[in-house]
Structures are given as structure tokens and as C-alpha cells.
Design a protein around this motif. Structure first.
Motif, mmCIF file in Angstrom:
data_model
loop_
_atom_site.group_PDB
_atom_site.id
_atom_site.type_symbol
_atom_site.label_atom_id
_atom_site.label_comp_id
_atom_site.label_asym_id
_atom_site.label_seq_id
_atom_site.Cartn_x
_atom_site.Cartn_y
_atom_site.Cartn_z
ATOM 1 N N MET A 1 0.848 -1.193 0.000
ATOM 2 C CA MET A 1 0.000 0.000 0.000
ATOM 3 C C MET A 1 0.883 1.243 0.000
ATOM 4 O O MET A 1 1.270 1.751 1.040
ATOM 5 N N SER A 2 1.249 1.664 -1.141
ATOM 6 C CA SER A 2 2.195 2.763 -1.239
ATOM 7 C C SER A 2 1.458 4.100 -1.179
ATOM 8 O O SER A 2 0.266 4.186 -1.441
ATOM 9 N N ALA A 3 2.198 5.098 -0.826
ATOM 10 C CA ALA A 3 1.622 6.444 -0.794
ATOM 11 C C ALA A 3 1.169 6.815 -2.199
ATOM 12 O O ALA A 3 1.855 6.563 -3.182
ATOM 13 N N ASN A 4 -0.019 7.384 -2.276
ATOM 14 C CA ASN A 4 -0.564 7.697 -3.591
ATOM 15 C C ASN A 4 -0.256 9.133 -3.983
ATOM 16 O O ASN A 4 -0.539 10.057 -3.238
ATOM 17 N N ASP A 5 0.306 9.278 -5.152
ATOM 18 C CA ASP A 5 0.551 10.611 -5.678
ATOM 19 C C ASP A 5 -0.445 10.856 -6.807
ATOM 20 O O ASP A 5 -0.332 10.291 -7.884
ATOM 21 N N HIS A 6 -1.425 11.673 -6.521
ATOM 22 C CA HIS A 6 -2.468 11.944 -7.507
ATOM 23 C C HIS A 6 -2.247 13.259 -8.245
ATOM 24 O O HIS A 6 -3.113 13.713 -8.964
ATOM 25 N N SER A 7 -1.070 13.837 -8.037
ATOM 26 C CA SER A 7 -0.862 15.192 -8.549
ATOM 27 C C SER A 7 -0.875 15.251 -10.075
ATOM 28 O O SER A 7 -1.140 16.293 -10.646
ATOM 29 N N THR A 8 -0.588 14.128 -10.736
ATOM 30 C CA THR A 8 -0.564 14.148 -12.200
ATOM 31 C C THR A 8 -1.907 13.751 -12.805
ATOM 32 O O THR A 8 -2.065 13.738 -14.013
ATOM 33 N N LEU A 9 -2.858 13.393 -11.947
ATOM 34 C CA LEU A 9 -4.142 12.914 -12.454
ATOM 35 C C LEU A 9 -5.099 14.064 -12.741
ATOM 36 O O LEU A 9 -5.015 15.133 -12.148
ATOM 37 N N LYS A 10 -6.038 13.791 -13.653
ATOM 38 C CA LYS A 10 -7.111 14.742 -13.901
ATOM 39 C C LYS A 10 -8.080 14.680 -12.723
ATOM 40 O O LYS A 10 -8.163 13.665 -12.012
ATOM 41 N N THR A 11 -8.806 15.738 -12.517
ATOM 42 C CA THR A 11 -9.778 15.764 -11.428
ATOM 43 C C THR A 11 -11.124 16.226 -11.979
ATOM 44 O O THR A 11 -11.197 16.864 -13.020
ATOM 45 N N THR A 12 -12.174 15.890 -11.253
ATOM 46 C CA THR A 12 -13.502 16.389 -11.611
ATOM 47 C C THR A 12 -13.759 17.657 -10.784
ATOM 48 O O THR A 12 -13.037 17.931 -9.820
ATOM 49 N N PRO A 13 -14.800 18.412 -11.122
ATOM 50 C CA PRO A 13 -15.088 19.629 -10.335
ATOM 51 C C PRO A 13 -15.454 19.338 -8.878
ATOM 52 O O PRO A 13 -15.540 20.257 -8.083
ATOM 53 N N LEU A 14 -15.661 18.050 -8.548
ATOM 54 C CA LEU A 14 -16.047 17.706 -7.183
ATOM 55 C C LEU A 14 -14.876 17.194 -6.340
ATOM 56 O O LEU A 14 -15.073 16.713 -5.228
ATOM 57 N N TYR A 15 -13.658 17.321 -6.854
ATOM 58 C CA TYR A 15 -12.487 16.766 -6.157
ATOM 59 C C TYR A 15 -12.390 17.274 -4.719
ATOM 60 O O TYR A 15 -12.224 16.491 -3.784
ATOM 61 N N ASP A 16 -12.501 18.596 -4.539
ATOM 62 C CA ASP A 16 -12.365 19.165 -3.192
ATOM 63 C C ASP A 16 -13.486 18.674 -2.278
ATOM 64 O O ASP A 16 -13.255 18.411 -1.094
ATOM 65 N N LEU A 17 -14.679 18.558 -2.846
ATOM 66 C CA LEU A 17 -15.808 18.072 -2.049
ATOM 67 C C LEU A 17 -15.572 16.623 -1.613
ATOM 68 O O LEU A 17 -15.804 16.268 -0.457
ATOM 69 N N HIS A 18 -15.089 15.786 -2.534
ATOM 70 C CA HIS A 18 -14.778 14.390 -2.170
ATOM 71 C C HIS A 18 -13.803 14.358 -1.004
ATOM 72 O O HIS A 18 -13.984 13.607 -0.050
ATOM 73 N N SER A 19 -12.751 15.169 -1.098
ATOM 74 C CA SER A 19 -11.744 15.187 -0.038
ATOM 75 C C SER A 19 -12.367 15.612 1.282
ATOM 76 O O SER A 19 -12.106 15.006 2.321
ATOM 77 N N SER A 20 -13.210 16.636 1.230
ATOM 78 C CA SER A 20 -13.806 17.124 2.475
ATOM 79 C C SER A 20 -14.775 16.112 3.070
ATOM 80 O O SER A 20 -15.035 16.117 4.263
ATOM 81 N N LEU A 21 -15.299 15.213 2.237
ATOM 82 C CA LEU A 21 -16.199 14.161 2.733
ATOM 83 C C LEU A 21 -15.421 12.938 3.221
ATOM 84 O O LEU A 21 -16.008 11.940 3.631
ATOM 85 N N GLY A 22 -14.092 12.996 3.153
ATOM 86 C CA GLY A 22 -13.263 11.907 3.654
ATOM 87 C C GLY A 22 -13.107 10.757 2.679
ATOM 88 O O GLY A 22 -12.821 9.625 3.072
#
Lengths: 391, 123
Positions: A1-22
Motif C-alpha cells: 500500500m504505497s503512498a498515492n501521488d495523484h498530482s498528475t491525475l485529472k480531477t472532476t469539479p467535485l475533487y475538493d468536495l470528495h476530499s472534504s467528505l473523507g
């Protein structure tokens, strides 16, 4: 289970909301997407079947297809755009009603499925001659390039790069959506209705589609990026609604017997083998005129050599994608293409391809799991009854 | 005797002359909702690192490896009947097997709680 680097991935407009929902985010089709929220896959799945689940499916590809051969807003324009797309898909698009949606497939010249997709005839009179398309996230670049290339000179493809797609699925979905968009509760299954939302100065053009991919009643709402979080928060504010990730989306569609492209349908499988003959319109079966028509017409007449079937393993051990399917006398007859534990079924469920002579419901087979034969039976799909809105 | 951990997220602790073995709370959380557990038969002998049990969540299957060499003297069939226990109490009631070690020196090489927390936190 390696640390995930999502910085190169595309995101949807709901990315921040997903994060805030845990949400636990994973890579899917080049996007950082929520695989589950703190409730977990099992609870999210069951909540969707009991109440309503909200899914971000903004990674899917949305586009408009417009005829260049006739003036928009005429019956002729619809005829032209329908003829154009019917050269690539076996669905009956000509006879689609205004504001109706059809599930069909893009075909290769060999009759293999290049992707499955939804095609909508636009609702408004002035936009006749235009269709909207929704294709799978993993295939969207490929699909759009193909459509652009094949329909050059007769139609133009306009990819919607700034629209999100929010699904609300479950027995309470209609009540919830109706509170935000009155009238939705009576909207027929497989239709698309345009609306302006919300009732304020800063309105967005949204499209409410009554359909989904869980087997439940529900909606997919196309909304501009600018209003995606506002709409999602309004939906999540309903006490019936919980956010649901890709994990439960997969177990829900599996129980509903629905195909996941790239697994249960591929460029090697025809829609007849894939047991989605309904994607081939009645008129089209007779007329042909789509890629691979000869093979598909032959398979419709004579039956396919192999068929996608449901599988119910005995006991509790799930059989997963890739598991070999053997006849009871030990011959290889196919492979599992999707499988797992069905939370609503309360048991493992799977689907896979078997040779036609073993495709009959009730046939005993063995699934090879960790080198051992796991007894299973060919079963009817869906594994949980579809509960689409039928008016 | 304190709890020891492996890099494959198993835990073990001594109980008389045997060791109780299970999957760590961190592993259980990563797995998600467990729906199926397959345990070895009592009497089976494992070498350290052998595949010993299988645990499946809604989404994925994972192997559980023998953290030490030895013989299985008892298995916890309660988690076979109710796999969800693995999520509820992974380091308590949802133990997997008890093993009588054949090479107790292997235990010294395993991580203690602090070392495992650092390891899991970085993995």
C-alpha cells in the motif's frame, strides 16, 4: 500500500468536495476518483438500494453531435444526424423520440464492441439534428476520435469539456431530485429533460436524465462545472442521500447484471455474445448498415458461439475476473469477466463468457479459484431485480 | 508479551506456548468490508512467509502470510461464519489462527508496535 501521488491525475469539479467528505481517492481512467467514503463499500451499496446514493461520474465523456447536412430544428436534420451515427452503432436512433435516450454500442468492422454509450435525441425543437452522447471515461478519447474521423463532412462533434455528471440512484432518488427540479418524479425512464437550475439569478443549464447504472430508479444530471458542487451539496443535503464511490458503483452494476466495458464487453465480443442484443434495434437487425452487421445478423439467426451469462458460486468465496470456467467434466469452457460479493444478494455473484452449449440457466460449472474448483451454477441476470421507473 | 507485526500487516502475540495471529487494524481498514475468509486446516505446517489464509473484501482478495514457521493448532471459525468481525475487532475477537512455532527466533525479527506504526504510516 504505497503512498498515492495523484498530482498528475485529472480531477472532476467535485475533487475538493470528495476530499472534504473523507473519500479515499484512487486512479481511474486517468482521474483521481473516490473509491469509497468513510461509510465503506458495503454500507454505500446497501444505502443506494434502500434509500439513495450520489455518484460523481463526471469523468465520463459527454459530447454533442450535430449534423452539417441540414438546417437544425427540422425533421430532416434529425434524419441526417441519425443516419450519420447509425453508420457506427446498431441502435435505432432514427425512431428515437425527442428527449429520449438509447443505450447502444460503437462497433468495429468485425462487429466487436468498441464501447457502450448513451445517445440522446435533444428535447427542444430548435435543436433537432443534434444528439448528445455519454461514453465511458476510459474510452472517451478513443471514441471521440473515431466518431470525429468517421463522420467528417456530415457531422461535427463538440466535446463538453466543462460539464460534470452527477448520478443519484435508489428508491428515494425521484423524491429527492423532484424537490430540486419539480416534475422529475414523473419523468419517464430513459428520457432527458433540460432545465435551468437553481431558481435564482445565477442559473445553469442542466439536463436531468432518468436512467443510471445500478439497476435502481434514478437520475444522471449533466451540470456545468461552475454549478457542479452547488448541485451536489444540494442533493447531499437531502437526508436520504449519501455519497457513494466507485467501489459500490461496481458491486451495484454487477448485481444488476450490467456490463463494465473493457471487462464484460471488449472489442473481441459482439453485442450478441455480450447478451446485450437489445442494443441492436429491431429495424436495424433487418436492415443492417452498421459495422460488423454480417456477423451480428448471423449470430442473431444462428445463436452466438459463446454467451455472457450470470454465475452464482456456491458458498461464500467470490470468483473474480479472470477465473477459468470449467464444465463439470473438467474442460475449459470460458472465463469470469466480473465477479465479487453481492452485498444485496448476500452471496458472491459473477458474470463471464461460456461456450453456447453451457449457457443454459441451471448448468453446473466449476470456477477455478486459487487453483481449486469452486462449484457454481449458470444463473439468470440481474441478480437483484431492476427497479426502473415505469410510470 | 507485546504484540509484534510483519511488513505484510499480520500481528501476533504469545498465548502460552502458541502464538495468536491476525491481520492488523491498519490492514483491515485498508481492505474495507470483509466478506469472505478462508482459514487453513488445524494441523497444517507453514514456513514463514507461506500463504496461510485468504481474506476478501467487497472489492479485492488478499493473502494472509504465515508470520512465523510452525503448526496450526487452532483456527477461528467465527470469522469464517461472520467475516465482518474482521473489520469490527481485527486485533481481538477476529484472530485468524494459533500457531505453535518451530523456530521462535523468527519472532525477534518482527516489528514492535512503534516500529509498525511508523511502517504502516509510511506505506
Amino acid at each position: 500500500m504505497s503512498a498515492n501521488d495523484h498530482s498528475t491525475l485529472k480531477t472532476t469539479p467535485l475533487y475538493d468536495l470528495h476530499s472534504s467528505l473523507g473519500a479515499k481517492m484512487v486512479e481511474f481512467a486517468g482521474y483521481a476518483m473516490p473509491v469509497q467514503y468513510p461509510a465503506g463499500v458495503l454500507k454505500e451499496h446497501l444505502h443506494t438500494r434502500e434509500r439513495a446514493g450520489l455518484f460523481d461520474v463526471s469523468h465520463m465523456g459527454q459530447a454533442y453531435l450535430r449534423t452539417t447536412e441540414a438546417k437544425l430544428g427540422t425533421d430532416e436534420a434529425h434524419e441526417k444526424i441519425a443516419s450519420a451515427i447509425e453508420a457506427l452503432v446498431p441502435g435505432d436512433i432514427k425512431n428515437l423520440k425527442k428527449g429520449s435516450v438509447r443505450y447502444t454500442v460503437l462497433l468495429s468492422e468485425e462487429g466487436g464492441v468498441l464501447d457502450d454509450l448513451m445517445i440522446t435525441r435533444l428535447f427542444f425543437d430548435q435543436f433537432q439534428g443534434m444528439l448528445s452522447l455519454v461514453v465511458n471515461a476510459a474510452m472517451k478519447e478513443h471514441d471521440f476520435a473515431l466518431i470525429h474521423e468517421k463522420l467528417q463532412g456530415v457531422a461535427t462533434l463538440e466535446v463538453m469539456t466543462n460539464r460534470a455528471l452527477i448520478a443519484v440512484q435508489g428508491p428515494k432518488a425521484a423524491e429527492v431530485v423532484n424537490r430540486l427540479v419539480p416534475g422529475s418524479i414523473d419523468q419517464p425512464f430513459m428520457t432527458a429533460r433540460p432545465h435551468f437550475w437553481p431558481a435564482s439569478d445565477d442559473q445553469a443549464f442542466i439536463v436531468v436524465n432518468r436512467l443510471g447504472y445500478t439497476g435502481e430508479d434514478g437520475f444522471e444530471i449533466s451540470v456545468p462545472d461552475t454549478h457542479a458542487e452547488l448541485l451536489t451539496r444540494a442533493l447531499l443535503a437531502a437526508p436520504e442521500v449519501e455519497p457513494v464511490g466507485l467501489g459500490a458503483r461496481d458491486s451495484l452494476r454487477l448485481e444488476a447484471g450490467l456490463c463494465l466495458y473493457g471487462h464484460d464487453l471488449t472489442s473481441e465480443t459482439s453485442p450478441i455474445e455480450g447478451n446485450i442484443s437489445f442494443a441492436v434495434g429491431k429495424r436495424r437487425r433487418a436492415e443492417g448498415g452498421f459495422p460488423g452487421a454480417a456477423r451480428i445478423q448471423r449470430e442473431l439467426a444462428e445463436g452466438p458461439k459463446r454467451l455472457r451469462v450470470g454465475l452464482r458460486p456456491e458458498g461464500r468465496a467470490p470468483a473474480r475476473e479472470g477465473a477459468e470456467i470449467q464444465s463439470t467434466d473438467g474442460k475449459t469452457i470460458g472465463a469470469v469477466t466480473s465477479g465479487g460479493f453481492g452485498p444485496s444478494v448476500g452471496a458472491p455473484v459473477a458474470m463471464g463468457y461460456v461456450d453456447a452449449e453451457h449457457a443454459k440457466t441451471g448448468t453446473q460449472v466449476n470456477l477455478i479459484v486459487r487453483g481449486k474448483p469452486l462449484p457454481a451454477v449458470v444463473a439468470d441476470m440481474p441478480f437483484t431485480p431492476h427497479r426502473y421507473y415505469r410510470g | 508479551m507485546t504484540v509484534k507485526y510483519t511488513e505484510d500487516h499480520e500481528w501476533l502475540k504469545s498465548e502460552g506456548d502458541v502464538y495468536v495471529i491476525g491481520v492488523s487494524a491498519h490492514a483491515a481498514e485498508q481492505l474495507g468490508d470483509v466478506v469472505f475468509v478462508e482459514l487453513p486446516e488445524v494441523g497444517k505446517t507453514f514456513a514463514k512467509g507461506d500463504e496461510m489464509a485468504v481474506v476478501e473484501s467487497v472489492k479485492a482478495a488478499s493473502d494472509v502470510y504465515a508470520p512465523i514457521s510452525g503448526d496450526v493448532v487452532e483456527v477461528n471459525n467465527a470469522i469464517v461464519d461472520e467475516p465482518a468481525k474482521v473489520n469490527e475487532d481485527p486485533q481481538g475477537a477476529a484472530w485468524f489462527v494459533k500457531i505453535k512455532p518451530s523456530n521462535p527466533a523468527e519472532i525477534d525479527a518482527l516489528m514492535d508496535e512503534g516500529a509498525y506504526k511508523d511502517f504502516a504510516g509510511n506505506s
